[in-house]
Design an enzyme around this catalytic site. Structure first.
Site, mmCIF file in Angstrom:
data_model
loop_
_atom_site.group_PDB
_atom_site.id
_atom_site.type_symbol
_atom_site.label_atom_id
_atom_site.label_comp_id
_atom_site.label_asym_id
_atom_site.label_seq_id
_atom_site.Cartn_x
_atom_site.Cartn_y
_atom_site.Cartn_z
ATOM 1 N N GLU A 260 0.885 -1.165 0.000
ATOM 2 C CA GLU A 260 0.000 0.000 0.000
ATOM 3 C C GLU A 260 0.921 1.212 0.000
ATOM 4 O O GLU A 260 1.440 1.614 1.027
ATOM 5 C CB GLU A 260 -0.912 -0.041 1.233
ATOM 6 C CG GLU A 260 -2.163 0.768 1.077
ATOM 7 C CD GLU A 260 -2.137 2.004 1.923
ATOM 8 O OE1 GLU A 260 -1.909 3.088 1.333
ATOM 9 O OE2 GLU A 260 -2.326 1.921 3.137
ATOM 10 N N CYS A 294 -2.231 8.933 2.983
ATOM 11 C CA CYS A 294 -1.940 8.407 1.636
ATOM 12 C C CYS A 294 -3.121 8.685 0.723
ATOM 13 O O CYS A 294 -2.969 8.713 -0.495
ATOM 14 C CB CYS A 294 -1.579 6.932 1.685
ATOM 15 S SG CYS A 294 -2.851 5.937 2.400
HETATM 16 C C1 UN1 Z 1 -3.186 5.905 5.079
HETATM 17 O O1 UN1 Z 1 -3.071 7.112 4.908
HETATM 18 O O2 UN1 Z 1 -2.178 5.144 4.979
HETATM 19 O O3 UN1 Z 1 -9.026 6.259 4.048
HETATM 20 C C2 UN1 Z 1 -4.437 5.231 5.482
HETATM 21 C C3 UN1 Z 1 -8.387 6.908 4.884
HETATM 22 C C4 UN1 Z 1 -8.063 6.230 6.190
HETATM 23 C C5 UN1 Z 1 -6.821 5.426 6.076
HETATM 24 C C6 UN1 Z 1 -5.648 6.110 5.464
HETATM 25 N N1 UN1 Z 1 -9.181 5.389 6.553
HETATM 26 O O4 UN1 Z 1 -8.031 8.066 4.702
#
Ligand code: UN1
Length: 504
Positions: A260, A294
């Protein structure tokens, strides 16, 4: 002891972590700074390569007994973890704020996400299973069985120091895997808190070694997790650069990976969009978490009929945001960046964007909040067209606005980046929504309509395509990555017919 260090120590004590006991006698330690002020919080033990090897050994030794524990019984341990997380929600959220700088609401939301995934995993522990399929041979039965994979490694990033661990761990636990966790070097305290709660649940269940935490100071010391053939899956969250190293290295020994990685998430705003709703979604997605998810919105592709009004309304909303130290304050929307390097990258992107014809509408300025910490106003900038710079992920609150004239062009701009994590369209036109979510629409793993790209629920599979790495975590059938599929043909007859009619 300074206030924040004391708060970190109190939080760990409440959870039951004694740092004195955690440190190996004579072992190396290091101090953990807080991005809130730049001060040091506490000293933590450091795991070296040998410690990582010992952790793998323990996780491998613990695996057979855990794998043979019935899945619903493994689910009981995850239920207990969920209960402990409920009990310690605010305390764990404090650690997240201290180490990552998240505002309290988002830090608590991160712990809620952990509770949610535990609940989901408990249910899963009683319902994952395979198909029974028709066999072409009389008296034969064809079926799939799903078995535990083995010891796995979880490598997590600073920005979701607890939730991403729990996504992997809660699911892996019910699937019967044992786990070695290497968190970000920036978040050892949150990791110690999470690991202590799980250790309590596992010890009560009589399986204390099922989960191992390693706190490396140098990411290179995690190498045995990539190279040891006993680690059957490496689930890694972080930069595309990190994934490009981890992926081939684990695959070279035929280990499994779940990656990821980076995102360069966009939203398309069409002329029919509800702009009130779109502005609210965009501001949270781009400026929330100080742009350090992310899934953060980094590109806004807006129709030429609405681009000026939209930009203006986002600018006005940005100028209402309070940037500051969120510790024990509820009125702050944007906390600090994780370190100075994040701001340097942001400034560099803004300066390079200027040379490409980009114009900052608002933000991108340092805010002096106290003696330390790196605080910045979220930046909104227009760009006449998508450039190589815009195709890069800058892990900071920097939103590029790109105009478009027709939806095919917007989708082409949308997909013309290396990454493929999260995406959105804002529209009231069913046909536009259908094109975006259809086969030639967004090429991302997360494809939203009238919802920003960030803030996914745990029930869906989370992850993305292309340079995002292709992995899926949390909901739907993401559990399959943590298990071995057995295809089993059972012959109930006293004949031995061969498949495909072969005579022998
Ligand atoms: C991340 O930034 O690695 O969808 C995860 C989202 C959160 C998870 C982010 N539930 O923004």
């Amino acid at each position: 002891m300074p206030e924040l260090a004391k708060a970190a120590e109190d939080a760990l004590t409440t959870i039951g972590v004694g740092l004195g006991r955690a440190a190996t006698p004579g072992g190396a330690t290091r101090t953990v700074p807080t991005p809130l002020t730049g001060e040091d919080l506490l000293s933590v033990p450091v795991s070296d390569r040998d410690d990582v090897a010992v952790a793998i050994e323990r996780a491998a030794a613990a695996w057979p007994a855990w794998a043979q524990t019935p899945a619903p019984v493994r689910g009981e341990t995850v239920r207990r973890l969920g209960d402990l997380l409920r009990e310690h929600k605010d305390t764990l959220a404090d650690l997240i704020t201290l180490e990552v700088g998240k505002i309290a609401s988002e830090a608590r939301g991160e712990v809620q996400e952990m509770i949610d995934v535990c609940d989901m995993a408990v249910g899963l522990s009683r319902r994952f299973g395979g198909h029974t399929l028709p066999s072409e041979r009389p008296g034969h039965q064809l079926q799939e069985t799903w078995q535990p994979l083995g010891p796995i490694a979880v490598i997590s990033a600073f920005n979701f120091p607890a939730a991403v661990w729990s996504w992997n761990t809660a699911i892996a636990l019910v699937c019967g895997d044992t786990i070695v966790w290497k968190p970000s070097e920036r978040t050892p305290l949150t990791s110690l808190g999470c690991a202590a709660l799980l250790a309590q649940a596992l010890t009560e269940a009589g399986h204390p070694d099922v989960h191992q935490l390693v706190l490396t100071a140098d990411p290179a010391d995690g190498a045995p997790l990539l190279d040891d053939g006993r680690i059957r899956l490496v689930s890694a969250t972080g930069s595309t650069r990190m994934g490009a190293e981890v992926g081939p290295r684990v695959q070279a020994r035929f280990g499994r990976t779940l990656l990821e990685l980076g995102g360069n998430n966009a939203a398309i705003v069409t002329p029919s969009a509800d702009l009130d709703l779109a502005v609210r979604a965009i501001v949270f997605a781009a400026a929330g978490t100080a742009g350090q998810r992310c899934t953060t919105l980094r590109r806004l592709i807006a129709h030429e009929e609405v681009v000026d009004e939209l930009t203006d309304r986002i600018r006005a909303a940005y100028e209402q945001l309070t940037v500051g130290n969120p510790w024990r304050r509820d009125d702050v929307h944007v906390g600090p960046l994780i370190h100075e390097g994040a701001y340097t990258a942001m400034r560099d992107a803004i300066d390079r964007g200027h040379a490409d014809g980009g114009q900052v509408v608002t933000g991108g300025e340092r805010v002096e909040v106290g003696p330390g910490g790196c605080y910045v106003t979220p930046a909104l900038a227009t760009m006449p067209e998508q450039t190589d710079l815009v195709r890069e992920e800058t892990f900071a609150p920097l939103l590029w606005v790109l105009p478009y004239t027709d939806l095919d062009e917007a989708i082409a701009i949308h997909n013309d980046v290396p990454q493929g994590l999260a995406s959105s369209i804002f529209t009231r036109d069913l046909r536009e929504a259908g094109r975006f979510t259809g086969p030639l629409g967004s090429d991302c793993g997360i494809v939203n309509v009238n919802v920003g790209p960030s803030g996914a629920e745990v029930g869906g599979a989370f992850g993305g395509e292309k340079a995002t790495g292709g992995g899926r975590e949390t909901g739907s059938d993401a559990w399959k990555a943590y298990m071995r599929r057995g295809t089993t043909t059972i012959n109930h007859s006293d004949e031995l017919p061969l498949a495909q009619g072969v005579e022998f």
